[in-house]
Design an enzyme around this catalytic site. Structure first.
Site, PDB file in Angstrom:
ATOM      1  N   THR A 269       0.819  -1.205   0.000  1.00 40.49           N
ATOM      2  CA  THR A 269       0.000   0.000   0.000  1.00 40.49           C
ATOM      3  C   THR A 269       0.864   1.270   0.000  1.00 40.49           C
ATOM      4  O   THR A 269       0.539   2.242  -0.676  1.00 40.49           O
ATOM      5  CB  THR A 269      -0.923   0.016   1.232  1.00 40.49           C
ATOM      6  OG1 THR A 269      -0.163  -0.410   2.358  1.00 40.49           O
ATOM      7  CG2 THR A 269      -2.104  -0.901   1.049  1.00 40.49           C
ATOM      8  N   PHE A 394      -6.812   5.183   5.408  1.00 41.25           N
ATOM      9  CA  PHE A 394      -6.280   4.229   6.384  1.00 41.25           C
ATOM     10  C   PHE A 394      -7.393   3.562   7.190  1.00 41.25           C
ATOM     11  O   PHE A 394      -7.136   2.952   8.233  1.00 41.25           O
ATOM     12  CB  PHE A 394      -5.288   4.917   7.315  1.00 41.25           C
ATOM     13  CG  PHE A 394      -4.027   5.358   6.610  1.00 41.25           C
ATOM     14  CD1 PHE A 394      -2.986   4.461   6.402  1.00 41.25           C
ATOM     15  CD2 PHE A 394      -3.893   6.650   6.131  1.00 41.25           C
ATOM     16  CE1 PHE A 394      -1.824   4.849   5.739  1.00 41.25           C
ATOM     17  CE2 PHE A 394      -2.742   7.055   5.466  1.00 41.25           C
ATOM     18  CZ  PHE A 394      -1.701   6.153   5.270  1.00 41.25           C
ATOM     19  N   CYS A 401      -5.906   1.366  10.292  1.00 39.66           N
ATOM     20  CA  CYS A 401      -4.528   0.939  10.044  1.00 39.66           C
ATOM     21  C   CYS A 401      -3.613   1.231  11.239  1.00 39.66           C
ATOM     22  O   CYS A 401      -3.481   2.381  11.660  1.00 39.66           O
ATOM     23  CB  CYS A 401      -4.001   1.657   8.814  1.00 39.66           C
ATOM     24  SG  CYS A 401      -2.327   1.165   8.379  1.00 39.66           S
TER      25      CYS A 401
HETATM   26 MN1  MNH Z   1      -2.575  -0.672   6.789  1.00 34.74          MN
HETATM   27  C1  MNH Z   1      -5.330  -1.955   8.361  1.00 34.74           C
HETATM   28  C2  MNH Z   1      -4.587   1.018   4.592  1.00 34.74           C
HETATM   29  C3  MNH Z   1       0.180   0.923   5.501  1.00 34.74           C
HETATM   30  C4  MNH Z   1      -0.529  -2.635   8.712  1.00 34.74           C
HETATM   31  N1  MNH Z   1      -4.581  -0.513   6.508  1.00 34.74           N
HETATM   32  C5  MNH Z   1      -5.560  -1.103   7.304  1.00 34.74           C
HETATM   33  C6  MNH Z   1      -6.858  -0.679   6.835  1.00 34.74           C
HETATM   34  C7  MNH Z   1      -6.633   0.143   5.762  1.00 34.74           C
HETATM   35  C8  MNH Z   1      -5.217   0.257   5.568  1.00 34.74           C
HETATM   36  C9  MNH Z   1      -7.712   0.832   4.914  1.00 34.74           C
HETATM   37  C10 MNH Z   1      -8.215  -1.092   7.412  1.00 34.74           C
HETATM   38  C11 MNH Z   1      -8.784  -2.281   6.680  1.00 34.74           C
HETATM   39  C12 MNH Z   1     -10.175  -2.697   7.138  1.00 34.74           C
HETATM   40  O1  MNH Z   1     -10.875  -1.931   7.811  1.00 34.74           O
HETATM   41  O2  MNH Z   1     -10.568  -3.810   6.766  1.00 34.74           O
HETATM   42  N2  MNH Z   1      -2.240   0.680   5.273  1.00 34.74           N
HETATM   43  C13 MNH Z   1      -3.214   1.257   4.517  1.00 34.74           C
HETATM   44  C14 MNH Z   1      -2.585   2.188   3.584  1.00 34.74           C
HETATM   45  C15 MNH Z   1      -1.243   2.165   3.856  1.00 34.74           C
HETATM   46  C16 MNH Z   1      -1.034   1.208   4.939  1.00 34.74           C
HETATM   47  C17 MNH Z   1      -3.333   3.004   2.535  1.00 34.74           C
HETATM   48  C18 MNH Z   1      -0.107   2.926   3.237  1.00 34.74           C
HETATM   49  C19 MNH Z   1      -0.220   4.007   2.511  1.00 34.74           C
HETATM   50  N3  MNH Z   1      -0.528  -0.847   7.023  1.00 34.74           N
HETATM   51  C20 MNH Z   1       0.425  -0.033   6.480  1.00 34.74           C
HETATM   52  C21 MNH Z   1       1.711  -0.338   7.039  1.00 34.74           C
HETATM   53  C22 MNH Z   1       1.519  -1.358   7.949  1.00 34.74           C
HETATM   54  C23 MNH Z   1       0.094  -1.674   7.940  1.00 34.74           C
HETATM   55  C24 MNH Z   1       3.014   0.369   6.688  1.00 34.74           C
HETATM   56  C25 MNH Z   1       2.495  -2.055   8.836  1.00 34.74           C
HETATM   57  C26 MNH Z   1       3.727  -1.668   9.075  1.00 34.74           C
HETATM   58  N4  MNH Z   1      -2.866  -2.063   8.234  1.00 34.74           N
HETATM   59  C27 MNH Z   1      -1.891  -2.778   8.879  1.00 34.74           C
HETATM   60  C28 MNH Z   1      -2.505  -3.687   9.840  1.00 34.74           C
HETATM   61  C29 MNH Z   1      -3.897  -3.478   9.760  1.00 34.74           C
HETATM   62  C30 MNH Z   1      -4.096  -2.446   8.739  1.00 34.74           C
HETATM   63  C31 MNH Z   1      -1.764  -4.653  10.745  1.00 34.74           C
HETATM   64  C32 MNH Z   1      -4.992  -4.163  10.590  1.00 34.74           C
HETATM   65  C33 MNH Z   1      -5.198  -3.353  11.878  1.00 34.74           C
HETATM   66  C34 MNH Z   1      -6.247  -3.951  12.793  1.00 34.74           C
HETATM   67  O3  MNH Z   1      -7.297  -4.403  12.309  1.00 34.74           O
HETATM   68  O4  MNH Z   1      -6.021  -3.919  13.986  1.00 34.74           O
END
Ligand code: MNH
Length: 456
Positions: A269, A394, A401
Site C-alpha cells: 500500500t 487508512f 490501520c
Molecule cells: Mn494498513 C489496516 C490502509 C500501511 C498494517 N490498513 C488497514 C486498513 C486500511 C489500511 C484501509 C483497514 C482495513 C479494514 O478496515 O478492513 N495501510 C493502509 C494504507 C497504507 C497502509 C493506505 C499505506 C499508505 N498498514 C500499512 C503499514 C503497515 C500496515 C506500513 C504495517 C507496518 N494495516 C496494517 C494492519 C492493519 C491495517 C496490521 C490491521 C489493523 C487492525 O485491524 O487492527
C-alpha cells in the site's frame, strides 16, 4: 488492504456479470457507479456484495457507535494464510486485542524515531542503485523494493536484497499467489463444491505456499537461535513480550500470521501511495516546483542531506501531495462495515448485524458533496468541508490501520528526498493504467531521473 472481489469469470454464476470487470473491479465501479450509487448490490457467484459510494452514507458507516469492521468475503478468504493476524482477525477474537495491545506502542508517532535511521539508510541504498543505473526507472517496481526492504529491516531484521537484483523476491511472488488464491476462494465460498475447488487451488500452488511457510519459520528460528538480533523490533515484541495486564503471549502460530500480515500490509500500500504521488507530480509542473522548493528550504543545497526524525513532519507540502494521491487513489480501496444492531442506513435501508457494506473509497473520496465540483482533479491544497472527514484511506475506528504513522513517515521522507535529489520526468504520452492485483498500483509508469543541484 485486499477487500475487493475478484471473481474468476464463470458467467453463469454472475447474475450481474456486466456490472463488474473481475480484472479491474474498482475501476469498473468507478466508471459505472453513477447509474448505481449511492448504495448498490451486486451478486457474484451467489454472494451478495453491497457497495456504498457516497460520503453521506460513508459518514454513517464510519460511526463506531453503530457500525464495526466486517471481513468481506475477499478478506475472509485470506484467513487461510493470515488467520487471526491483526488484519483478518474477527473483532471478538482474543488474539486481536492481545496483538493490538502488544504492538500498538511500536506504532506511535514517537516510536518512528526507532525506525528512522533504518528507513533513511534503506533510501540511501535505493539512491546508490539509481545512481549506478541508466536513470530510467520503473516506478512501482522500485517503490515496492524500497517499502519491502524498509518493513523487513525495521520490523524483522530481515533484508530482501531488493536493490541487488532485477527479480521479485520469491517470498513476494509466493505472497502474490497466496493472496490472489485466498481472495478467489473467499469470493467463491458460496458455490457448491467450493471446498473441493479450494483444495485443488491449494494443491496447484503447494510449492509456493510451502516456501512461504518455511520462510516465515526461518525468520522466527534465526531470531530464537540468536543468529539474528533485533531488540524490541516488531519480531522482538511478538516473541518476547507478555501482555502487561493479563501476562498472555502470542502463540507460535499467531506469530507466523502476524509476520506475514505485517510484511504484506506493510509494503504494497505504501509503495502504491508513493507511485501515485510521483505520477501526479510528473503531470503537474507547478506542484512539482512547489514540492521541490520545500525540500530545498528544509534540506538545503546538499543533495545527500538526510532529514532528521524531527524534520520529516516539516515537509507539509510533500505530505499534502501524498494525502491527495491517497484521496484520488486509495491504494487499499475499501473496507467493510457491519451494524452492531439492526439499523437503518440513510433513513431508508435496513441493515442487520449479518449484513455488511463495502465503503468504496475511490468514490467516497471523490464525492462532490465532500470536495466540490473539482473532486476528480489533483489539488494538494483543496479546502475541506464537514464531509471531507470521510476521506479515510487508512480505514476507520478501532480497526483502522495500525501502520499509518509508519507509512506516512516512510513515504514523506522518501518522496521529499527523491524530489530533492532528482528531477523526475515521465513520458508525456503515458496515460494512467491501474493494476488491481492486490492493491491499487500504477502500471507501466516509467520515469527518467536526472541528478539536480538543490536550490539552484
Ligand atoms: Mn494498513 C489496516 C490502509 C500501511 C498494517 N490498513 C488497514 C486498513 C486500511 C489500511 C484501509 C483497514 C482495513 C479494514 O478496515 O478492513 N495501510 C493502509 C494504507 C497504507 C497502509 C493506505 C499505506 C499508505 N498498514 C500499512 C503499514 C503497515 C500496515 C506500513 C504495517 C507496518 N494495516 C496494517 C494492519 C492493519 C491495517 C496490521 C490491521 C489493523 C487492525 O485491524 O487492527
Amino acid at each position: 488492504g485486499f477487500t475487493f472481489p475478484h471473481p474468476a469469470g464463470r458467467r453463469r454464476w454472475m447474475k450481474d456479470a456486466h456490472a463488474i470487470d473481475p480484472e479491474r473491479p474498482v475501476q469498473s465501479i468507478l466508471e459505472r457507479h453513477r447509474d448505481l450509487g449511492p448504495i448498490f448490490e451486486i451478486v457474484v457467484f451467489g454472494q451478495k456484495f453491497v457497495f456504498v459510494t457516497s460520503a453521506e452514507l460513508a459518514a454513517e458507516l464510519n460511526d463506531e457507535s453503530r457500525f464495526v469492521k466486517a471481513n468481506s468475503p475477499a478478506l475472509e478468504g485470506l484467513r487461510g494464510i493470515a488467520g487471526d493476524g491483526l488484519f483478518t482477525a474477527h473483532n471478538d477474537e482474543p488474539n486481536w486485542q492481545l496483538a493490538h495491545d502488544l504492538l500498538a506502542p511500536a506504532f506511535t508517532k514517537h516510536a518512528m524515531q526507532r525506525y528512522h535511521p533504518v528507513m533513511a539508510e534503506t533510501l540511501d541504498e535505493l539512491f546508490a542503485a539509481w545512481d549506478a543505473g541508466s536513470g530510467r526507472v520503473d516506478v512501482s517496481a522500485d517503490m515496492t523494493r524500497l517499502t519491502l526492504e524498509t518493513i523487513g529491516r525495521t520490523g524483522f531484521s530481515q533484508a530482501f536484497d531488493s536493490f541487488a537484483t532485477d527479480e521479485v523476491h520469491p517470498f513476494v511472488e509466493a505472497m502474490v499467489v497466496a493472496l490472489t488464491l485466498g481472495r478467489r476462494k473467499g469470493v467463491l465460498l458460496a458455490l457448491p463444491g467450493s471446498t473441493l475447488l479450494a483444495r485443488r487451488l491449494d494443491r496447484k500452488h503447494a510449492h509456493q505456499l510451502d516456501y512461504a511457510q518455511r520462510f516465515l519459520d526461518d525468520i522466527v528460528a534465526s531470531r530464537r537461535s540468536g543468529a539474528t538480533t533485533g531488540g524490541d523490533d516488531l519480531l522482538g515484541i511478538m516473541l518476547e513480550q507478555a501482555h502487561p495486564e493479563t501476562g498472555q503471549r502470542l502463540s507460535d502460530e499467531n506469530i507466523r500470521y502476524q509476520i506475514l500480515t505485517f510484511l504484506v500490509a506493510g509494503h504494497e500500500t505504501t509503495s502504491g501511495a508513493l507511485s501515485f504521488a510521483l505520477y501526479y507530480l510528473t503531470r503537474d509542473p507547478e506542484v512539482m516546483a512547489k514540492a521541490q522548493a520545500e525540500t530545498d528550504a528544509i534540506l538545503g543545497s546538499d543533495a545527500d542531506a538526510t532529514p532528521s526524525y524531527e524534520q520529516v513532519p516539516r515537509f507539509r507540502y510533500v505530505r499534502k501531495v501524498l494525502d491527495e494521491a491517497l484521496r484520488l487513489w486509495p491504494t487499499a480501496p475499501g473496507y467493510a462495515r457491519s451494524p452492531r444492531e439492526t439499523t437503518t442506513l440513510g433513513g431508508r435501508w435496513t441493515m442487520t448485524p449479518e449484513d455488511w457494506a463495502l465503503v468504496v473509497l475511490p468514490l467516497v473520496q471523490r464525492d462532490p458533496a465532500a470536495w466540490g465540483e473539482s473532486a476528480d482533479t489533483f489539488d494538494p491544497e483543496r479546502s475541506r468541508t464537514r464531509l471531507s472527514s470521510t476521506t479515510k484511506p487508512f480505514g476507520t475506528g478501532e480497526r483502522a490501520c495500525i501502520g499509518r504513522q509508519f507509512a506516512l513517515h516512510e513515504a514523506t521522507m522518501a518522496l521529499a528526498r527523491i524530489l530533492h535529489r532528482y528531477d523526475v520526468a515521465a513520458d508525456p504520452a503515458y496515460t494512467l493504467r491501474i493494476d488491481e492485483r492486490l492493491t491499487l498500483m500504477p502500471q507501466g509508469l516509467e520515469v527518467t531521473l536526472t541528478r539536480r543541484t538543490p536550490g539552484a
